[in-house]
Design a protein around this motif. Structure first.
Motif, PDB file in Angstrom:
ATOM      1  N   UNK A 184       0.828  -1.207   0.000  1.00  0.00           N
ATOM      2  CA  UNK A 184       0.000   0.000   0.000  1.00  0.00           C
ATOM      3  C   UNK A 184       0.859   1.252   0.000  1.00  0.00           C
ATOM      4  N   UNK A 185       1.944   1.254   0.790  1.00  0.00           N
ATOM      5  CA  UNK A 185       2.820   2.428   0.851  1.00  0.00           C
ATOM      6  C   UNK A 185       3.497   2.670  -0.510  1.00  0.00           C
ATOM      7  N   UNK A 186       3.895   1.572  -1.177  1.00  0.00           N
ATOM      8  CA  UNK A 186       4.608   1.713  -2.456  1.00  0.00           C
ATOM      9  C   UNK A 186       3.666   1.836  -3.651  1.00  0.00           C
ATOM     10  N   UNK A 187       2.385   1.541  -3.435  1.00  0.00           N
ATOM     11  CA  UNK A 187       1.430   1.624  -4.525  1.00  0.00           C
ATOM     12  C   UNK A 187       1.584   0.505  -5.531  1.00  0.00           C
ATOM     13  N   UNK A 188       1.921  -0.673  -5.029  1.00  0.00           N
ATOM     14  CA  UNK A 188       2.092  -1.840  -5.909  1.00  0.00           C
ATOM     15  C   UNK A 188       1.334  -3.018  -5.320  1.00  0.00           C
ATOM     16  N   UNK A 189       1.374  -4.157  -6.031  1.00  0.00           N
ATOM     17  CA  UNK A 189       0.708  -5.352  -5.538  1.00  0.00           C
ATOM     18  C   UNK A 189       1.573  -6.059  -4.499  1.00  0.00           C
ATOM     19  N   UNK A 190       0.919  -6.909  -3.720  1.00  0.00           N
ATOM     20  CA  UNK A 190       1.653  -7.717  -2.742  1.00  0.00           C
ATOM     21  C   UNK A 190       2.663  -8.613  -3.446  1.00  0.00           C
ATOM     22  N   UNK A 191       2.290  -9.154  -4.618  1.00  0.00           N
ATOM     23  CA  UNK A 191       3.187 -10.014  -5.382  1.00  0.00           C
ATOM     24  C   UNK A 191       4.452  -9.268  -5.778  1.00  0.00           C
ATOM     25  N   UNK A 192       4.302  -7.996  -6.153  1.00  0.00           N
ATOM     26  CA  UNK A 192       5.474  -7.205  -6.533  1.00  0.00           C
ATOM     27  C   UNK A 192       6.410  -7.023  -5.345  1.00  0.00           C
ATOM     28  N   UNK A 193       5.844  -6.745  -4.171  1.00  0.00           N
ATOM     29  CA  UNK A 193       6.676  -6.619  -2.970  1.00  0.00           C
ATOM     30  C   UNK A 193       7.398  -7.929  -2.696  1.00  0.00           C
ATOM     31  N   UNK A 194       6.688  -9.044  -2.829  1.00  0.00           N
ATOM     32  CA  UNK A 194       7.289 -10.358  -2.611  1.00  0.00           C
ATOM     33  C   UNK A 194       8.449 -10.595  -3.575  1.00  0.00           C
ATOM     34  N   UNK A 195       8.266 -10.199  -4.840  1.00  0.00           N
ATOM     35  CA  UNK A 195       9.336 -10.368  -5.828  1.00  0.00           C
ATOM     36  C   UNK A 195      10.562  -9.544  -5.472  1.00  0.00           C
ATOM     37  N   UNK A 196      10.356  -8.341  -4.973  1.00  0.00           N
ATOM     38  CA  UNK A 196      11.479  -7.488  -4.592  1.00  0.00           C
ATOM     39  C   UNK A 196      12.213  -8.085  -3.397  1.00  0.00           C
ATOM     40  N   UNK A 197      11.462  -8.553  -2.406  1.00  0.00           N
ATOM     41  CA  UNK A 197      12.074  -9.146  -1.213  1.00  0.00           C
ATOM     42  C   UNK A 197      12.918 -10.360  -1.575  1.00  0.00           C
ATOM     43  N   UNK A 198      12.444 -11.122  -2.579  1.00  0.00           N
ATOM     44  CA  UNK A 198      13.162 -12.331  -2.984  1.00  0.00           C
ATOM     45  C   UNK A 198      14.283 -12.053  -3.982  1.00  0.00           C
ATOM     46  N   UNK A 199      14.400 -10.799  -4.436  1.00  0.00           N
ATOM     47  CA  UNK A 199      15.440 -10.475  -5.401  1.00  0.00           C
ATOM     48  C   UNK A 199      15.102 -10.869  -6.818  1.00  0.00           C
ATOM     49  N   UNK A 200      13.830 -11.020  -7.125  1.00  0.00           N
ATOM     50  CA  UNK A 200      13.403 -11.412  -8.459  1.00  0.00           C
ATOM     51  C   UNK A 200      13.720 -10.303  -9.463  1.00  0.00           C
ATOM     52  N   UNK A 201      14.435 -10.660 -10.528  1.00  0.00           N
ATOM     53  CA  UNK A 201      14.897  -9.666 -11.500  1.00  0.00           C
ATOM     54  C   UNK A 201      13.791  -9.160 -12.419  1.00  0.00           C
ATOM     55  N   UNK A 202      12.606  -9.741 -12.336  1.00  0.00           N
ATOM     56  CA  UNK A 202      11.533  -9.345 -13.246  1.00  0.00           C
ATOM     57  C   UNK A 202      10.883  -8.013 -12.849  1.00  0.00           C
ATOM     58  N   UNK A 203      11.261  -7.439 -11.741  1.00  0.00           N
ATOM     59  CA  UNK A 203      10.719  -6.156 -11.299  1.00  0.00           C
ATOM     60  C   UNK A 203      11.565  -5.028 -11.883  1.00  0.00           C
ATOM     61  N   UNK A 204      10.919  -4.013 -12.438  1.00  0.00           N
ATOM     62  CA  UNK A 204      11.657  -2.890 -13.020  1.00  0.00           C
ATOM     63  C   UNK A 204      12.412  -2.143 -11.923  1.00  0.00           C
ATOM     64  N   UNK A 205      13.482  -1.476 -12.309  1.00  0.00           N
ATOM     65  CA  UNK A 205      14.320  -0.790 -11.328  1.00  0.00           C
ATOM     66  C   UNK A 205      13.580   0.333 -10.602  1.00  0.00           C
TER      67      UNK A 205
END
Length: 335
Positions: free
Chosen positions: A11-32
């Motif tokens: 909610x703070x970042x204005x993204x989905x929970x899945x996107x936050x999960x991808x960032x936490x896991x270091x998933x490269x599919x998230x834009x910089x």
């Protein structure tokens, strides 16, 4: 004080929970730009992932363990990096264990006792014998790495060491060398890597009509630079020194080349040298080292994929042995 949840960060970042999960896991599919926004929200909210809660909710932690005998060995360090990369592509984290080659530590890891939250174990055993491993109590999903001849209920990922050693020795023969030494023989039968590479070396000699001369195969305590140097000094002291040396590891080869240099022998002019493992330093030493290159990336991918399949599937399904490829890399040390 309320615990920050994944939802709060989203909610703070204005993204989905899945996107936050991808960032936490270091998933490269998230834009910089998105990744930076999520990281900023994580910092502002002091969010910390709760692995225990995830484990209770799903039955899985998303964490696997990799256990190697010595992380200071360049081969194992590079293999660990490859495993981490393979796991990251599959949204999994890796816990690294250095067993020191201690059988008790190896068994502890094989039983999943190093961390109760891990989903499975990748184990490169050095001294853990087959009978002890077969009796392990806690049946955490397990994939074995390396060349041990095990017949236990576990998947196994390795390279063909006998064939690789045979190819390396045959290459030296093709270069016109005839008095070929081998550095890496070990007396302990538990050191299967040494036994298999020794078999390949002898097979190549026999195929060329040459006999194995024990004086050309000094025993070494371990695969270290110092042991390679000591072995080479003994070979140079022979009445008829070798004109080539096949080393069972690149570290041994490094010591062999140094001993030749100290004795005023040229590599490859007087003595050709080939190693095994293709660690990064072999490309930059002088002379650059010819070597057998296991495909560490493919080995890591096969191992991680096999382990995750075992975690997600039937633990009693038939176990498999998977072979990663290898290739011969020729550089300056063999001319």
């Amino acid at each position: 004080m309320a615990v920050t949840r994944l939802k709060d960060v989203a909610e703070r970042a204005g993204v989905s929970i899945k996107t936050v999960s991808n960032v936490v896991r270091g998933n490269a599919r998230v834009s910089e730009p998105t990744r930076q926004r999520v990281l900023k929200a994580i910092a502002e909210l002091d969010y910390r992932p709760n692995a225990s809660a995830r484990h209770l909710r799903t039955g899985r932690s998303g964490v696997i363990a990799l256990a190697v005998p010595e992380l200071v060995q360049p081969y194992f360090a590079e293999l660990a990096a490859a495993v981490i990369a393979a796991a990251r592509e599959r949204d999994v984290s890796v816990l690294i264990e250095d067993t020191g080659g201690d059988p008790a530590a190896e068994l502890r890891v094989a039983c999943g006792m190093s961390d109760p939250l891990i989903d499975g174990v990748l184990l490169s055993p050095q001294r853990l014998d087959q009978a002890t491993l077969a009796r392990r109590e806690r049946r955490v999903p397990l994939v074995l790495l390396g060349e041990r001849d095990y017949e236990v209920p576990a998947d196994h990922v390795l390279i063909d060491n006998v064939m690789a050693a045979q190819e390396a020795t045959a290459y030296l023969l093709a270069c016109g060398r005839r008095r070929i030494a081998a550095v890496g023989f070990q007396a302990d039968p538990l050191f299967t890597t040494s036994q298999q590479r020794a078999r390949g070396y002898v097979k190549a000699l026999e195929s060329a009509g040459l006999r194995h001369e024990p004086e050309l195969t000094p025993y070494v305590p371990a695969f270290t630079r110092a042991d390679g140097m000591t072995a080479m000094r003994s070979l140079l002291a022979l009445r008829e020194p070798p004109d080539a040396v096949f080393c069972f590891s690149d570290l041994l080869a490094s010591g062999v080349v140094r001993a030749a240099y100290d004795a005023g022998r040229e590599v490859p002019g007087d003595i050709a040298v080939i190693g095994f493992d293709d660690v990064e330093e072999t490309r930059y030493c002088v002379p650059s080292l010819s070597t057998v290159a296991p495909d560490k990336t493919q080995l890591a991918n096969l191992a991680v994929e096999a382990l995750l399949a075992r975690v997600a599937g039937d633990p009693e399904a038939p176990h498999t042995t998977l072979h990663a490829p290898h290739r011969l890399v020729t550089r300056e040390s063999t001319g």
